[in-house]
Design a protein around this motif. Structure first.
Motif, short mmCIF file in Angstrom:
data_model
loop_
_atom_site.label_atom_id
_atom_site.label_comp_id
_atom_site.label_asym_id
_atom_site.label_seq_id
_atom_site.Cartn_x
_atom_site.Cartn_y
_atom_site.Cartn_z
N ASN A 74 0.72 -1.26 -0.04
CA ASN A 74 -0.09 -0.03 -0.05
C ASN A 74 0.79 1.32 -0.24
O ASN A 74 1.96 1.38 0.43
CB ASN A 74 -0.91 -0.10 1.10
N GLY A 75 0.40 2.33 -0.35
CA GLY A 75 1.05 3.66 -0.72
C GLY A 75 1.38 4.25 -1.98
O GLY A 75 0.94 3.58 -2.97
N LEU A 76 2.06 5.28 -2.05
CA LEU A 76 2.42 5.70 -3.58
C LEU A 76 3.60 5.04 -4.14
O LEU A 76 4.65 4.66 -3.47
CB LEU A 76 2.74 7.28 -3.24
N ASP A 77 3.40 5.02 -5.44
CA ASP A 77 4.55 4.27 -6.44
C ASP A 77 4.81 5.46 -7.21
O ASP A 77 4.16 6.17 -8.08
CB ASP A 77 4.04 3.25 -6.96
N PHE A 78 5.98 5.60 -7.65
CA PHE A 78 6.61 6.31 -8.83
C PHE A 78 6.56 5.68 -10.14
O PHE A 78 7.07 4.52 -9.91
CB PHE A 78 8.05 6.70 -8.32
N LEU A 107 2.62 9.58 -10.36
CA LEU A 107 2.72 8.80 -9.31
C LEU A 107 1.33 8.06 -9.35
O LEU A 107 0.45 8.28 -10.07
CB LEU A 107 2.57 9.95 -8.14
N ARG A 108 1.38 6.77 -8.49
CA ARG A 108 0.21 6.17 -8.49
C ARG A 108 0.02 5.60 -6.99
O ARG A 108 0.89 4.83 -6.67
CB ARG A 108 0.36 5.31 -9.29
N TYR A 109 -1.05 5.47 -6.42
CA TYR A 109 -1.44 5.08 -5.17
C TYR A 109 -2.00 3.55 -5.41
O TYR A 109 -2.98 3.48 -6.07
CB TYR A 109 -2.57 6.00 -4.44
N LYS A 110 -1.42 2.82 -4.61
CA LYS A 110 -1.72 1.25 -4.76
C LYS A 110 -2.22 0.71 -3.41
O LYS A 110 -1.89 1.21 -2.24
CB LYS A 110 -0.54 0.50 -4.90
N TYR A 111 -3.52 0.16 -3.55
CA TYR A 111 -4.14 -0.55 -2.32
C TYR A 111 -4.18 -2.05 -2.64
O TYR A 111 -4.78 -2.32 -3.49
CB TYR A 111 -5.40 -0.03 -2.13
N SER A 121 -5.30 0.25 -7.82
CA SER A 121 -4.47 1.65 -8.04
C SER A 121 -4.74 2.71 -8.79
O SER A 121 -5.51 2.41 -10.10
CB SER A 121 -3.13 1.20 -8.43
N GLY A 123 -3.93 7.05 -10.32
CA GLY A 123 -2.90 8.02 -9.87
C GLY A 123 -3.10 9.22 -11.03
O GLY A 123 -3.85 9.54 -11.68
#
Length: 265
Positions: A74-78, A107-111, A121, A123
């Motif tokens: 989980n969280g932000l990915d570049f 950026l992309r947020y993944k859950y 995800s 972003g």
């Protein structure tokens, strides 16, 4: 983890009670995520003696480690990707070259739900797409702002003509891992593009003089939709993106589409 010992004294405790077994024949200690089990087979004077005791593990460090592992995806990915857009549905007389390129940055947020193999995800990306023509052709714009096929001066060399579109893109992805310990993942989903900037770049050389002409004002679609798939291994991904919508508006130029292939890092 299992520990086997022969000819030793074993101690097991539960609810503040103590069991003492003198000269145990075999002792096994099995430790799981939340329970530790002690098994004793045989002792001095009785080879048939059996003892089993399970103890719940309440170490807060164990719980903390487990929670961190559950949320590690989980969280932000570049995101950074480079690819080549291949023009499709190209009208007769037009020829696109391999000098076309695409860059994706964002950026992309993944859950990832707890204990799940699926990740969701979304972003925001910055996307530069460049569609280059073969050296004998040039993009041009007529009086009605329609993109047409033009020509370079007869004595020109080092010819280059390309259409560049800059977009703010929003991906919506579903990712499936192939196993809890697998490094492979498959991702699929739509990408919505808000096209905010478009230019035509024509460059050529005549003698010792270099010419660069930028043209704006042609009518590209303000919003387009792509379908994107990625096959990933650890931090490296191979992507394929299909654009079923033409870059230019209807009746405003060649209605070409594109398929992009490239790498994500």
């Amino acid at each position: 983890m299992a520990l086997i010992a022969v000819g030793m004294t074993a101690f097991a405790s539960e609810k503040n009670d103590t069991t003492i077994i003198e000269n145990a024949y075999k002792v096994m200690v099995i430790t799981g995520d939340s329970v530790q089990t002690v098994m004793v087979n045989g002792k001095e004077g009785s080879r048939d003696y059996r003892y089993v005791n399970s103890i719940k593990i309440t170490d807060p460090n164990v719980k903390k480690c487990k929670l961190e592992n559950d949320s590690e995806n989980n969280g932000l990915d570049f995101d950074f990707g480079v690819g080549i857009p291949i023009a499709t549905n190209v009208p007769d007389g037009w020829g696109f070259s391999a000098k076309s390129w695409e860059i994706i940055l964002g950026l992309r947020y993944k859950y990832t739900p707890k204990k799940a193999l699926q990740t969701y995800s979304t972003g925001l990306w910055l996307n530069w797409s460049t569609y280059a023509l073969k050296s004998d052709y040039a993009f041009a714009k007529d009086a009605n702002d329609i993109v047409v096929l033009g020509a370079f001066p007869a004595n020109a060399s080092d010819k280059y003509s390309a259409m560049r579109i800059f977009s703010l893109s929003v991906p919506f992805f579903f990712t499936q891992r192939f196993g809890r310990t697998s490094d492979f993942r498959f991702t699929l989903g739509p990408v919505v593009n808000f096209n905010v900037y478009g230019r035509i770049y024509n460059e050529y050389t005549i003698g010792d003089n270099e010419f660069s002409i930028n043209t704006k004002g042609f009518e590209y679609r303000p919003v387009t939709l792509d379908i994107m798939a990625m096959l990933s291994w650890r931090q490296l991904s191979l992507f394929c993106k299909y654009s079923p919508m033409s870059v230019l508006k209807s009746d405003k130029g060649p209605q070409f589409r594109s398929v992009s292939v490239g790498l994500f890092f």
